[in-house]
Design an enzyme around this catalytic site. Structure first.
Site, PDB file in Angstrom:
ATOM      1  N   CYS A  44      15.588  27.862  -7.488  1.00  0.00           N
ATOM      2  CA  CYS A  44      15.667  26.727  -6.327  1.00  0.00           C
ATOM      3  C   CYS A  44      16.354  27.652  -4.909  1.00  0.00           C
ATOM      4  CB  CYS A  44      16.276  25.367  -6.662  1.00  0.00           C
ATOM      5  SG  CYS A  44      17.764  26.119  -7.991  1.00  0.00           S
ATOM      6  N   HIS A 107      21.561  23.158  -1.028  1.00  0.00           N
ATOM      7  CA  HIS A 107      21.161  24.283  -2.059  1.00  0.00           C
ATOM      8  C   HIS A 107      21.559  25.624  -1.374  1.00  0.00           C
ATOM      9  CE1 HIS A 107      20.139  24.446  -6.609  1.00  0.00           C
ATOM     10  NE2 HIS A 107      21.260  23.941  -6.433  1.00  0.00           N
TER      11      HIS A 107
END
Lengths: 487, 487
Positions: A44, A107
């Site tokens: 991710c 993120h």
């Protein structure tokens, strides 16, 4: 629209047998399907950093050197984040007057200097990390949800995710998207919306009207809600009559999480999943939609990358590309408007190691690895039900002296290595190796951002935590150490 | 339109990543897709016998008792064939004035009494067996190609299939189809065309314009030619303006031949392939097309069977169904016209053994078997790259006391058996077992037709072999013996 851990095989139009994604299938019927589209990384954070910088993680710092070929990301105790030197897509689009909003997961680092509004976004509603939890706020704080520069609350406490998977978060994230689009339209502002919803990432969640509605179980409920949300967002563009003026991409950040078994996505006919550099780890369910510009019902076999979104959006926004650095993305303008293809190599990295390369329909593996036999024996399986001798290896296997070669057109499952004794191997392998050489010559690895961990930097006291809420927790003192990345 | 060994995952619309079947994808967009459609058997002859009789092979005799759970078919040395007592689909359609033609592979027995014109077909152009070969005409004759009741020549000798796979047979079979349709239309005759082309069965063949055109290799070339042929046949219906008056089904006789590796088809996300009773062995790429009656772009999740074509065609032709026997097929009228579903059990047989049952989304395996460890070690692999402990077993494993249970909606790859300790298992298993019991109570196994072999009955002297050609070979004397069926 970037999904989280959604697999190539999760869409009806990509062969999911239950065919439960009518809005996405319709989006493909009205636009262009990209069956050969990839993330820049099988995990991710690096994938998202690459999307927003147009650059491989090895160049933008989203990797680790703590171990060889290790996947790393940005958990709460990570020290690093996206460096200031990186020029993010919204920073470039600002020059053309675009307003940018992130809805959902960031993120790219959670310390103050790494947050979205410091890197080109004008607005943000979402979280810096995954929605893991619930935590006790003693050993580990719950993940904050931000409204722009300040915390709006925390997952599980203020933004509920129930044990049975019930949560209205996808609905919230959809409202945020539609509200932003409508507001920008009313102000006649060009906009960039980065809709990074995370409901298909474990722990799965869906709102009550969708729970129990899929024949695929909870994972399918989640996909159905996201599919419906895509339908709503496209409908808002249509009703505002800006559908002909808005380029929309749908994709996912990495392959389906096969280790999550029935709580993970489907990678269709491809090998393994998330965390691996087999096709299942990086091939993404990608659709482009732009009525009036992209012709209906097309399929593009352009070998594409999420990094291309950077270059493509910059191209269409008519902003100058940075010239002081290597950009790995290419513009998909010709693919989108004329369905022509550009030959380009695609590199499959895992941490600091280039594992494989694709050009045309050939793919060479320099290294193979699923996970360690210790992790595997503990129950972590990146390739459940799949086992290909010499390919799905449980030790890091060096093939650099004689790379494994596959033709992924006739062998999408990477089951049948082409023998090194064949004329085909002898012809194709040097061409692929030449691409690796060209790549390595220009490669200047960035300082790795994902080496250091520190419980002191966790989300104990995110910006604004003390405003009207008692959401600031006392954390331990700072004590940095080298993170452990087992995969 | 019945394909041979084509897999569920071979069509773009079912997720084949190269998306090389534009005509079939278009057929689906104009008609109804059936992702939950099955053959009655994982092997060719029994599957075809079931299609034409509407009955399971155990009832129509297309099975063997020479071994337990063995797949059997009709090679050149088989003695048996379709019994006269069976009422084939064209025999029933005759009562409504239909003219019937078989184009392509018969596979219901090759001795004179078993041939198509003895069982309801008015015309035939094709072969009684697979196009295996070339043979030497000393130990084994080449397979005859028939024009109605007499041999028109033999494969490899008169109907060429070159070593590189070049052959114009699919073109010939397409011309035969279009010619028949056109002629019947000109005569205002209702017609039943059974277009049973076999190019996707090993050894693969395609005509020169298609060779080398696919990104999937030779197998893909073959699929592309068949796809194009489907396009031509549907175009002929359109140009004759009988498309609104012609119900067309496309499907395949069994799962993709995974043992053939890159010369076999793709079964998408399903487990194993041809010869097995896992989903990959029996789930078929099925499309129904009937403009003006079947609405465009629909998906039916009716659990369907090739045996249903019998009942469905008889229903629409308004002919009375036989009442003196069990018919396993159901009419798909409501699915086709209203997209409603009927709950029905589906039985997965291998030879004389019921291996598994599906109802709704649950599937129970009473027995599991891929192939023997001896065959596997010799290189015959029905599940290449796939290995699921306790499921893809190499011995015939009896689970009848505690059947394996899968939910094939959320687990189409049959990877995650549902534990017998769960409420789900305790609720669903008795329902599935009840279906088995109901089935067994009424089951009267037919005399097995596939037990006896005899080199004397091979195609040495097919009907008409001595007319103008010297194509009659001297065979050995008749010496019947029990056939060996290793799988």
């Amino acid at each position: 629209m970037l999904m989280d851990d959604m697999g190539w095989g999760d869409l009806g139009v990509f062969g999911e047998p239950n065919k439960e994604t009518p809005y996405l299938d319709q989006m493909a019927a009205e636009g262009m399907l990209f069956p050969d589209f990839y993330s820049a990384n099988p995990l991710c954070s690096p994938s998202r950093a690459a999307l927003l910088t147009g650059r491989l993680p090895i160049r933008n710092g989203f990797y680790t050197t703590n171990g060889h070929a290790r996947n790393a990301y940005t958990p709460q105790n990570i020290v690093g984040g996206i460096p200031d030197e990186e020029i993010l897509l919204p920073e470039l689009l600002q020059k053309a007057g675009y307003k940018s909003k992130l809805v959902g997961k960031w993120h790219l680092g959670h310390q103050a200097k790494y947050l979205p509004l410091k890197h080109g976004f004008d607005e943000w509603f979402g979280a810096p990390n995954c929605h893991f939890g619930p935590y006790d706020n003693v050993h580990t704080p719950n993940i904050p949800v931000y409204r722009n520069e300040e915390m709006a609350g925390r997952y599980y406490q203020d933004f509920k995710i129930e044990k049975n998977g019930e949560s209205n978060l996808t609905q919230l994230y959809t409202q945020e998207a539609v509200e932003f689009i409508t507001r920008m339209h009313n102000k006649s502002k060009p906009f960039f919306l980065y809709w990074a919803v995370d409901a298909t990432h474990e722990p799965l969640y869906a709102s009550k009207p969708f729970l129990g509605t899929s024949n695929r179980g909870l994972y399918g409920d989640v996909v159905r809600e996201l599919d419906s949300a895509v339908g709503k967002i496209l409908a808002s563009l249509r009703s505002l009559k800006i559908d002909n003026n808005t380029l929309v991409f749908f994709s996912s950040d990495n392959g389906g999480a096969t280790y999550a078994k029935q709580h993970g996505g489907s990678n269709g006919p491809f090998l393994c999943g998330k965390e691996t550099t087999f096709e299942g780890g990086m091939r993404e369910p990608t659709i482009a939609w732009w009525p009036g510009h992209i012709k209906k019902g097309q399929v593009s076999h352009q070998v594409g990358s999420l990094m291309d979104l950077y270059t493509t959006f910059v191209d269409f926004a008519e902003v100058a590309m940075p010239t002081d650095r290597v950009i790995d993305g290419i513009s998909l303008r010709a693919s989108l408007l004329n369905n022509t293809n550009v030959q380009r190599p695609l590199f499959y990295y895992r941490g600091n190691q280039i594992m494989a390369v694709r050009k045309g329909s050939y793919k060479a593996h320099l290294w193979t690895w699923t996970n360690s036999i210790e992790e595997f024996k503990k129950g972590t399986n990146f390739c459940p039900g799949q086992d290909i001798a010499g390919v799905t290896t449980h030790n890091q296997t060096d093939h650099t002296s004689k790379p494994l070669l596959f033709h992924i057109g006739r062998d999408p499952g990477e089951k049948y290595p082409i023998s090194p004794n064949t004329p085909e191997y002898k012809k194709e392998m040097p061409l692929l190796m030449k691409e690796i050489q060209n790549h390595m010559v220009l490669l200047v690895p960035a300082t790795p951002q994902l080496n250091m961990c520190d419980e002191g930097v966790m989300n104990w006291a995110p910006a604004g935590c003390n405003k009207g809420q008692n959401k600031c927790y006392k954390g331990p003192p700072s004590k940095p150490y080298n993170c452990t990345w087992p995969h």
